[in-house]
Design a protein around this motif. Structure first.
Motif, PDB file in Angstrom:
ATOM      1  N   PHE A 106      -0.961   2.408   9.794  1.00 17.63           N
ATOM      2  CA  PHE A 106      -0.445   3.018   8.579  1.00 17.63           C
ATOM      3  C   PHE A 106      -0.683   4.526   8.555  1.00 17.63           C
ATOM      4  CE2 PHE A 106      -0.624  -1.103   5.848  1.00 17.63           C
ATOM      5  CZ  PHE A 106       0.409  -1.595   6.612  1.00 17.63           C
ATOM      6  N   THR A 107      -1.794   4.992   9.101  1.00 21.18           N
ATOM      7  CA  THR A 107      -2.109   6.429   9.093  1.00 21.18           C
ATOM      8  C   THR A 107      -1.408   7.185  10.218  1.00 21.18           C
ATOM      9  OG1 THR A 107      -4.090   5.992  10.412  1.00 21.18           O
ATOM     10  CG2 THR A 107      -4.349   6.049   8.012  1.00 21.18           C
ATOM     11  N   GLN A 164       0.861  -1.185   0.000  1.00 16.65           N
ATOM     12  CA  GLN A 164       0.000   0.000   0.000  1.00 16.65           C
ATOM     13  C   GLN A 164       0.896   1.233   0.000  1.00 16.65           C
ATOM     14  OE1 GLN A 164      -1.871   1.816   3.521  1.00 16.65           O
ATOM     15  NE2 GLN A 164      -3.817   1.047   2.682  1.00 16.65           N
ATOM     16  N   LEU A 176      -7.573  -5.571   9.660  1.00 15.67           N
ATOM     17  CA  LEU A 176      -7.188  -4.446   8.817  1.00 15.67           C
ATOM     18  C   LEU A 176      -7.562  -3.100   9.442  1.00 15.67           C
ATOM     19  CD1 LEU A 176      -7.961  -5.767   5.216  1.00 15.67           C
ATOM     20  CD2 LEU A 176      -5.737  -5.463   6.309  1.00 15.67           C
ATOM     21  N   LYS A 177      -8.565  -3.084  10.326  1.00 16.75           N
ATOM     22  CA  LYS A 177      -8.888  -1.833  11.015  1.00 16.75           C
ATOM     23  C   LYS A 177      -7.682  -1.360  11.840  1.00 16.75           C
ATOM     24  CE  LYS A 177     -13.857  -2.784  11.352  1.00 16.75           C
ATOM     25  NZ  LYS A 177     -14.998  -3.008  12.276  1.00 16.75           N
ATOM     26  N   ARG A 192      -4.823  -0.258   9.349  1.00 17.87           N
ATOM     27  CA  ARG A 192      -4.977   1.091   8.773  1.00 17.87           C
ATOM     28  C   ARG A 192      -4.665   2.169   9.816  1.00 17.87           C
ATOM     29  NH1 ARG A 192      -9.182  -1.673   5.894  1.00 17.87           N
ATOM     30  NH2 ARG A 192      -8.730  -1.637   3.652  1.00 17.87           N
ATOM     31  N   GLN A 196      -5.206   4.030  -0.313  1.00 18.24           N
ATOM     32  CA  GLN A 196      -5.841   3.147   0.662  1.00 18.24           C
ATOM     33  C   GLN A 196      -5.949   1.719   0.142  1.00 18.24           C
ATOM     34  OE1 GLN A 196      -6.951   3.838   3.837  1.00 18.24           O
ATOM     35  NE2 GLN A 196      -5.815   5.745   3.541  1.00 18.24           N
TER      36      GLN A 196
END
Length: 595
Positions: free
Chosen positions: A73-74, A22, A66-67, A70, A27
């Motif tokens: 990652f953010t 990613q 994945l929640k 993410r 996203q």
């Protein structure tokens, strides 16, 4: 020395994982590198059809994971998250296990998914226990976090991905050693230095056998595995003594570089936690020499603990091969008489005079051949335990003498006229129904009441099937040591399933014999179904379907001989009798095997 893209190619192809990338500005997760063949199990599509991989990310478990990914990652920070082990139903309607790791890098983020291999019935229970234990120490957002043993696949040939991969190797508990054509080390991950306790010293350029942490035996085992064809290799278990003290359990997987068969990759898996848990489970499933954790056998453990301290005669009932002598030994070892002798006597097949002499002893000249005084088993077991196995086969004349010994606590040697006091606890066993023998007149009723003051009825192996993997593991290790076939590493899942399906008319003793047989015939790294005895694939003969229960004993013997075509040993087994008892019945009823 191999280049960076070659390193990526070798590692990812050897480890066979699914990799998504990613970009920080996106996203979306895009697959990179070679798509592993196992994705077909979930998508039903060929591995080249990368567009269908989006269905894998729709897994409910993975969506929940994945929640958290993410959120990492953010956060604009570097780090990693692990999912723990989860199961997915494949297109073939079977369950497969997976584990995922997400890594936040500098310019891009990676999501790696690995399918875990099948490790057999017993190891799944160990892994589940390890995961539950890990959940007690981690926050809900990092639940099911476990040691990562996955990396790899074929990543795109870029410098940034190479840096990400090296960073992952250094963080995870997966040691990687790569060698060149001459078996000299060309790459070592930081995890290897930590696992092997080698500090920061460089080992690049050394032959892999020059690593000082391996013993002579371990090097020989690794070299033997390396000499095998790649498809026949299995993981080599070793234990490393670390310099700062302590031990670490490793499994080393040896694979060839997919681009050059002369190059080798060693993968080091830290299984210390799993082995510790296996040891804990093994300790909890053992009671003296008895093995099992089923409800049926743990009830026997409790009964032994109740019976052992009490000075009472014990009757152990159970089919042949259920472990009656082991239970008798456990009663002895758990009793106050544990420091005294334990003597086992099989009452079947001995004549009246011989059994009497063996049990009670004789005086010189008491009978022909008695050239000196002889101490019997009762005297030899003084202050200990005497185990009388197959007491149902004891001749009536000896039963009368035994009854008096149990009542008076004294014996009289053959040929003597004065009694001798004995302090012995008597434990008896039989696979027959003594109450029925009382009805036929072949066993004394008063002796029955005397020997069954305390009683234990042992379960058959088919009534405690959940103990088969534990017992098989014990017998596997014993056979491995006796046969010195150390290259046999495991019982294959298919062979274990066959062991679980079979009815085991010979119970635990037959299971041990089956594993001994399999070791003799096995020529590979694992016990396969083809290595098991042929009877493991046959429906066992049932007494209830063979004989009419309405027949009297003589008619049942005749019917059994007819079914067995005159084979007396087979007829005895059909009737549940020992050979000696069966032959005695033949003589008593005046039956010849030709009738």
């Amino acid at each position: 020395m191999m280049n960076d893209s070659s390193l990526l190619t070798a590692l990812t192809e050897a480890l066979s994982i699914l990799v998504f990338r990613q970009e920080r500005s996106s996203q979306d997760f895009d697959p990179v590198g070679t798509i592993p063949e196992w994705t077909r199990l979930l998508t039903g599509k060929a591995q080249e059809e990368a567009a269908d991989l989006s269905a894998i990310l729709l897994s409910p478990f993975l969506q929940h994971f994945l929640k958290d990914v993410r959120a990492l990652f953010t956060s604009q920070s570097k780090g990693k998250l692990t999912s723990g082990i989860w199961s997915e139903r494949g297109v073939d309607d079977r369950d497969y296990q997976f584990e995922a790791v997400a890594v936040a890098g500098l310019d891009c983020h990676l999501l790696l998914i690995q399918r875990l291999g099948d490790e057999g019935i017993d190891i799944q229970q160990v892994l589940q226990t390890a995961r539950e234990r890990g959940l007690q120490h981690h926050h809900a957002m990092t639940e099911q976090q476990r040691v990562q043993r996955v990396l790899g696949g074929r990543l795109e040939q870029s410098e940034q991905l190479r840096d990400d991969l090296v960073a992952i190797l250094d963080r995870l508990q997966l040691g990687t050693i790569m060698t060149d054509q001459s078996r000299k080390i060309s790459f070592v991950s930081q995890t290897v230095h930590r696992l092997l306790g080698m500090g920061k010293a460089s080992v690049i350029g050394l032959h892999w056998k020059e690593l000082p942490v391996f013993s002579v035996e371990q090097r020989a085992a690794l070299e033997m595995m390396l000499a095998r064809p790649a498809r026949e290799r299995t993981k080599v278990p070793i234990v490393v003594e670390q310099r700062k003290g302590g031990r670490i359990s490793l499994e080393i997987d040896i694979q060839e570089d997919p681009r050059n068969a002369d190059r080798t990759i060693f993968f080091l898996y830290d299984v210390t936690e799993v082995e510790d848990l296996r040891g804990e489970l093994s300790e909890k499933s053992r009671f003296f020499d008895l093995v099992g954790k089923s409800r049926a056998i743990t009830d026997i453990y409790k009964r032994i603990e109740d019976i052992a301290p009490v000075e009472a005669t014990v009757l152990i009932e159970g089919e042949t091969g259920t472990g009656k002598e082991l239970v008798a030994r456990a009663i002895h070892e758990a009793s106050p008489r544990r420091d005294g002798p334990f003597i086992a006597v099989n009452c079947a097949g001995l004549t009246d005079s011989l059994l009497g002499s063996q049990l009670f002893g004789h005086k010189r000249g008491a009978f022909t051949g008695a050239t000196h005084d002889h101490q019997g088993f009762f005297e030899a077991a003084q202050a200990g335990t005497l185990f009388l196995d197959e007491i149902g086969d004891m001749p009536l004349s000896i039963q009368t003498t035994l009854l008096r010994v149990l009542q008076e606590k004294e014996i009289m040697r053959l040929g003597e006229s004065h009694p001798r006091k004995v302090d012995v606890r008597v434990v008896t066993a039989t696979h027959q129904n003594l109450a029925e023998l009382v009805q036929t007149g072949s066993f004394r009723a008063d002796l029955l009441y005397r020997v069954r003051v305390a009683r234990l009825s042992l379960p058959t192996l088919r009534d405690r099937r959940e103990d088969i993997p534990l017992l098989a593991d014990v017998f596997f290790r014993q056979a491995r040591t006796v046969t010195k076939k150390m290259d046999i590493q495991e019982i294959s899942p298919d062979a274990m399933q066959q062991l679980l399906r079979y009815r085991w008319p010979g119970n635990v003793r037959e299971l041990k014999s089956a594993l001994d047989y399999a070791f003799i015939h096995s020529r590979g790294p694992a016990i396969l179904p083809a290595d098991l005895p042929p009877e493991c694939f046959e429906a066992p003969m049932s007494v209830s379907t063979t004989l009419d229960p309405e027949l009297d004993e003589r008619e049942q013997i005749l019917a059994a001989l007819k079914r067995a075509k005159g084979k007396r040993a087979l007829a005895a087994r059909m009737l549940g009798m020992s050979r000696s008892t069966f032959y005695r019945r033949l003589e008593g009823f005046g039956i010849s095997s030709q009738e």
